[in-house]
Enzyme design. Sequence first.
Site, PDB file in Angstrom:
ATOM      1  N   GLU A  31       1.101  -1.348   0.431  1.00  0.00           N
ATOM      2  CA  GLU A  31      -0.113  -0.118   0.177  1.00  0.00           C
ATOM      3  C   GLU A  31       0.835   1.021   0.235  1.00  0.00           C
ATOM      4  O   GLU A  31       1.866   1.464   1.063  1.00  0.00           O
ATOM      5  CB  GLU A  31      -0.863   0.086   0.937  1.00  0.00           C
ATOM      6  CG  GLU A  31      -1.692   0.981   1.412  1.00  0.00           C
ATOM      7  CD  GLU A  31      -2.703   1.361   0.367  1.00  0.00           C
ATOM      8  OE1 GLU A  31      -2.798   2.286  -0.606  1.00  0.00           O
ATOM      9  OE2 GLU A  31      -3.537   0.549   0.579  1.00  0.00           O
ATOM     10  N   GLY A  33      -0.131   4.438  -0.706  1.00  0.00           N
ATOM     11  CA  GLY A  33      -1.494   6.239  -0.584  1.00  0.00           C
ATOM     12  C   GLY A  33      -2.130   5.232   1.534  1.00  0.00           C
ATOM     13  O   GLY A  33      -1.186   4.636   2.404  1.00  0.00           O
ATOM     14  N   THR A  34      -2.628   5.712   2.193  1.00  0.00           N
ATOM     15  CA  THR A  34      -3.638   6.011   3.188  1.00  0.00           C
ATOM     16  C   THR A  34      -4.044   4.749   3.758  1.00  0.00           C
ATOM     17  O   THR A  34      -5.392   4.531   3.054  1.00  0.00           O
ATOM     18  CB  THR A  34      -4.082   7.262   3.118  1.00  0.00           C
ATOM     19  OG1 THR A  34      -3.916   8.782   2.584  1.00  0.00           O
ATOM     20  CG2 THR A  34      -4.802   7.263   4.828  1.00  0.00           C
ATOM     21  N   PHE A  35      -3.579   4.192   4.609  1.00  0.00           N
ATOM     22  CA  PHE A  35      -3.876   3.446   4.620  1.00  0.00           C
ATOM     23  C   PHE A  35      -5.144   2.471   5.336  1.00  0.00           C
ATOM     24  O   PHE A  35      -6.508   3.610   5.442  1.00  0.00           O
ATOM     25  CB  PHE A  35      -2.734   2.311   5.446  1.00  0.00           C
ATOM     26  CG  PHE A  35      -3.323   0.251   5.893  1.00  0.00           C
ATOM     27  CD1 PHE A  35      -2.126  -0.209   5.405  1.00  0.00           C
ATOM     28  CD2 PHE A  35      -4.580   0.634   7.007  1.00  0.00           C
ATOM     29  CE1 PHE A  35      -2.507  -1.030   5.725  1.00  0.00           C
ATOM     30  CE2 PHE A  35      -4.488  -0.661   7.437  1.00  0.00           C
ATOM     31  CZ  PHE A  35      -4.340  -1.765   6.365  1.00  0.00           C
ATOM     32  N   GLY A  36      -6.241   1.642   4.271  1.00  0.00           N
ATOM     33  CA  GLY A  36      -7.560   1.546   4.376  1.00  0.00           C
ATOM     34  C   GLY A  36      -8.335   2.250   3.482  1.00  0.00           C
ATOM     35  O   GLY A  36      -9.469   1.337   3.065  1.00  0.00           O
ATOM     36  N   GLY A  37      -7.622   2.621   2.541  1.00  0.00           N
ATOM     37  CA  GLY A  37      -8.152   2.727   1.306  1.00  0.00           C
ATOM     38  C   GLY A  37      -9.282   3.962   1.079  1.00  0.00           C
ATOM     39  O   GLY A  37      -9.577   4.716   1.633  1.00  0.00           O
ATOM     40  N   THR A  38     -10.024   4.201  -0.132  1.00  0.00           N
ATOM     41  CA  THR A  38     -10.374   5.228  -0.175  1.00  0.00           C
ATOM     42  C   THR A  38     -12.282   5.506   0.295  1.00  0.00           C
ATOM     43  O   THR A  38     -12.489   6.416   0.662  1.00  0.00           O
ATOM     44  CB  THR A  38     -11.323   5.114  -2.035  1.00  0.00           C
ATOM     45  OG1 THR A  38     -10.029   4.840  -2.553  1.00  0.00           O
ATOM     46  CG2 THR A  38     -12.232   6.214  -2.258  1.00  0.00           C
ATOM     47  N   HIS A 447     -47.878   2.448  10.983  1.00  0.00           N
ATOM     48  CA  HIS A 447     -48.622   3.455  10.257  1.00  0.00           C
ATOM     49  C   HIS A 447     -48.883   4.344  11.099  1.00  0.00           C
ATOM     50  O   HIS A 447     -48.476   4.350  12.417  1.00  0.00           O
ATOM     51  CB  HIS A 447     -49.583   3.013   9.763  1.00  0.00           C
ATOM     52  CG  HIS A 447     -51.103   4.177   9.302  1.00  0.00           C
ATOM     53  ND1 HIS A 447     -50.949   5.128   8.361  1.00  0.00           N
ATOM     54  CD2 HIS A 447     -51.407   5.218  10.643  1.00  0.00           C
ATOM     55  CE1 HIS A 447     -51.809   5.552   8.638  1.00  0.00           C
ATOM     56  NE2 HIS A 447     -51.834   6.051   9.616  1.00  0.00           N
TER      57      HIS A 447
END
Length: 465
Positions: A31, A33-38, A447
């Site tokens: 990885e 980028g920033t760990f943990g993804g988008t 209801h």
Amino acid sequence: MPHHDLVIIGSGSGNSLLTPELEGLDVALVEKGTFGGTCLNVGCIPTKMFVLPADRVVEAEDAARLGVTFAPPTVDWPAIRDRVFGRIDPISRGGEEYRRSQDAVTLYRTRARFTGPRTLVLDTGEELTTERVVVASGSRAVGLAVDGLTDVDPDRGVHTSDTVMRMDELPARMVVVGGGFVACEMAHVFSALGVHVTQVQRSGRLLMAEELEVSQRYTDIARERYDLRLSTRVTAAEHGHGTWRLAVEGPDGEDHLETETVLLAVGRRPNTDLLDVVAGGLDTHPDGRLVVDAQQRTSVPGVWALGDISSVHQLKHVANGEARTVAHNLAVDLGRIPGPPLEDDGRPVPHAVFGHPQVASFGPTAAQLRSDGTEFVSYTQQVGDVAYGWALEDTTGLLTIHAAPDGRLLAAHALGPQASSIIQPLIQAASFGQHAHDVCRGQYWIHPALAEVVENALLGLPLGR
């Protein structure tokens, strides 16, 4: 040359692959980028946390119709931003620390690219070999093919969704380029928080992939809230003294927009080019996505893929489902559990847009059903025509259901309060093949709850039984 039993590229949904059935494998997790993804860091979760205060502002403004008025809101942008990332950033750090603590997992904080089937080289120059690879490295936001706007440049006020939520302060003006879900959610957020928003959309409506009436109604609502330029494109951009001057061309000819901030929300591309997948022998679609079969296998034996890198659906819940499939199939492949392998079962894929109002949908639109020659019946229920809709004084919400003549649910398209939750009973019914009349008459509906929109829409379907 390090050798691993399994290499996982990407720490988003790929991070969830390491189930107990795979315990004992020598695993590499790559990885950059920033760990943990988008989803965790720049996608689903933070954006919806920003949507919440924006919703509160719009709801307060709308409360006058109910006989309640409030003073204009005071927006503390740093407090809003820090609440979001004060919660998210520790989760990212904690996930990375946990993986580093595992003896069987080697975390490489760099980028990898293929040099051959199941052979990778890291940006550090280190080469990895492996028996199995899972490619889960996602996608990235793209720029605009206009000089000055091709790449993100926060220092000069050019953002994508990756950067705009961490701005130091709110700008006075923002031009949002795009008309899809990211553009619409961000236009909602920043206009509600007091930014003068202009949204530029090259098509004639927002949310063009939605059911026609949903798209049209959302577009009309957005036009009432902020400056919306439809059938318009940005043709040039100049920056000077902290201000962007954008040349735009629309139905009325050429015009110019001045703004401190430009948010580019014009789409995403899979990260296959960064991985040099051709060198790995991996087949791709024309749009760059990896080709996978129903078991998430690529064209190379021992290589699987999941999420945005391969899926036509850029959705976290789809990526998570594919991760479960890959984890199971890896365990079968390794002989850890008995087969057969799991396959995509064709279940309905829902999505939601957290603008204001919300949009939610699954299945084809009426236009798509007609184009495919599918026989169907439909019914549209207005939110304002059920009891809780009266309480809300709702004038725009709707739910449209498309069903086969035999009562099977084919699709549902919703616009209105909590549409992302209201649609869930229909997703369940379609997933399990339930007849529309069994769903609406086989249970009690509270209801006067808002869910009666679903009940009445099902009852309204012109079905013989």
